[in-house]
Design a protein around this motif. Structure first.
Motif, short mmCIF file in Angstrom:
data_model
loop_
_atom_site.label_atom_id
_atom_site.label_comp_id
_atom_site.label_asym_id
_atom_site.label_seq_id
_atom_site.Cartn_x
_atom_site.Cartn_y
_atom_site.Cartn_z
N GLU A 74 5.34 26.83 -10.64
CA GLU A 74 5.38 26.73 -12.09
C GLU A 74 6.77 27.04 -12.65
O GLU A 74 7.19 26.46 -13.65
N GLU A 75 7.51 27.93 -12.01
CA GLU A 75 8.86 28.24 -12.47
C GLU A 75 9.79 27.05 -12.33
O GLU A 75 10.63 26.79 -13.19
N ASP A 76 9.66 26.33 -11.22
CA ASP A 76 10.45 25.12 -11.03
C ASP A 76 10.15 24.11 -12.14
O ASP A 76 11.05 23.47 -12.68
N TYR A 77 8.87 23.98 -12.45
CA TYR A 77 8.46 23.02 -13.46
C TYR A 77 8.95 23.43 -14.85
O TYR A 77 9.35 22.59 -15.65
N LYS A 78 8.95 24.73 -15.15
CA LYS A 78 9.47 25.20 -16.43
C LYS A 78 10.95 24.85 -16.59
O LYS A 78 11.38 24.38 -17.65
N ARG A 79 11.71 25.11 -15.54
CA ARG A 79 13.14 24.80 -15.60
C ARG A 79 13.37 23.31 -15.81
O ARG A 79 14.28 22.91 -16.56
N TYR A 80 12.56 22.50 -15.15
CA TYR A 80 12.61 21.05 -15.33
C TYR A 80 12.35 20.68 -16.79
O TYR A 80 13.07 19.86 -17.38
N ARG A 81 11.34 21.26 -17.40
CA ARG A 81 11.01 20.95 -18.80
C ARG A 81 12.15 21.34 -19.73
O ARG A 81 12.50 20.60 -20.65
N PRO A 111 9.59 18.25 -10.50
CA PRO A 111 9.27 19.22 -9.45
C PRO A 111 7.93 19.94 -9.67
O PRO A 111 7.87 20.99 -10.30
N ASN A 112 6.88 19.37 -9.14
CA ASN A 112 5.60 20.08 -9.17
C ASN A 112 4.87 19.81 -7.87
O ASN A 112 5.35 19.10 -6.98
N GLU A 113 3.69 20.39 -7.73
CA GLU A 113 2.98 20.34 -6.46
C GLU A 113 2.42 18.96 -6.13
O GLU A 113 1.94 18.74 -5.02
N LEU A 114 2.49 18.03 -7.06
CA LEU A 114 2.03 16.67 -6.77
C LEU A 114 2.92 16.00 -5.73
O LEU A 114 2.47 15.15 -4.98
#
Length: 226
Positions: free
Chosen positions: A126-133, A116-119
């Motif tokens: 960035e919060e979505d991406y952190k949770r994904y990581r 889940p990132n802007e690509l």
């Protein structure tokens, strides 16, 4: 053969629009290849990859691989890139990788819906991406690099504590979504106004609240707009 490059233990078969791994690749190079690059093809299946039992690096960027992706057991594989494919089910993929690639240290999933990132989605941040990581590191704790970033000590600690709760739950779409229930005749009007023969006026009050990712608070209708 056009498109085929072999350099020591590195085998590259890039941009050939192949839909499956050519049989001759495994037959001729599978027994010694340590790095295999199959990017920019049209792969939907990885059948034939079992011939490459000694792989340490596998590049599968820009293909058509989806949630049915199946890797053979690759005990030495430490690097896997699956950028820009069609993977949407993150948990399914991670469970599979944990089983068949126990030595994995570098994983990249950029450009997939599962990442889940802007690509792939401008609504993600960035919060979505952190949770994904955190969720990925919970499933694959031995990773040293995820996507384009090195895994930090703080991320490992967060993944240990919260990673299991970072799973994205998908709502299942109902086949009759939006269809009115035969047992429920819903109408937003008060019961006093439901009779077709009744022409009495109805006065109601509405309170509008806006809920969103970047909530702007409550919005009200002014008296002069009624």
């Amino acid at each position: 053969m056009a498109g085929l490059v072999v350099n020591g233990t590195q085998v590259s078969y890039v941009g050939q629009d192949c839909r499956e791994i050519p049989e001759h690749l495994g037959r001729d190079y599978g027994h010694f290849a340590k790095r295999l690059d199959l990017s920019f093809n049209l792969l939907r299946s990885l059948e034939g990859l079992s011939a490459f039992g000694s792989l340490e690096e596998l590049i599968l960027d820009n293909n058509l691989l989806g949630n049915d992706l199946v890797l053979p057991g690759l005990p030495r594989l430490h690097t896997l890139t699956l950028n820009k494919n069609q993977i949407t089910d993150l948990e399914c993929l991670l469970d599979h990788l944990a089983e068949v690639t126990p030595a994995l240290e570098y994983l990249s999933l950029l450009g997939n819906v599962a990442c889940p990132n802007e690509l792939v989605n401008l609504e993600k941040d960035e919060e979505d991406y952190k949770r994904y990581r955190y969720f990925v590191l919970h499933k694959l704790p031995n990773l040293k690099f995820l996507d384009a970033r090195k895994v930090t000590k703080q991320e490992r600690e967060e993944a240990l504590v919260r990673g299991a709760f970072m799973k994205v739950v998908k709502l299942k779409a109902s086949s009759d979504c939006g269809a009115p229930s035969p047992k429920s005749h819903y109408t937003p009007l008060p019961s006093a106004s439901r009779e077709l023969t009744s022409h009495r006026g109805v006065l109601g009050k509405c309170h509008y609240v806006y809920y969103g990712k970047n909530s702007e608070g409550n919005r009200f209708i002014r008296d002069d707009q009624l």
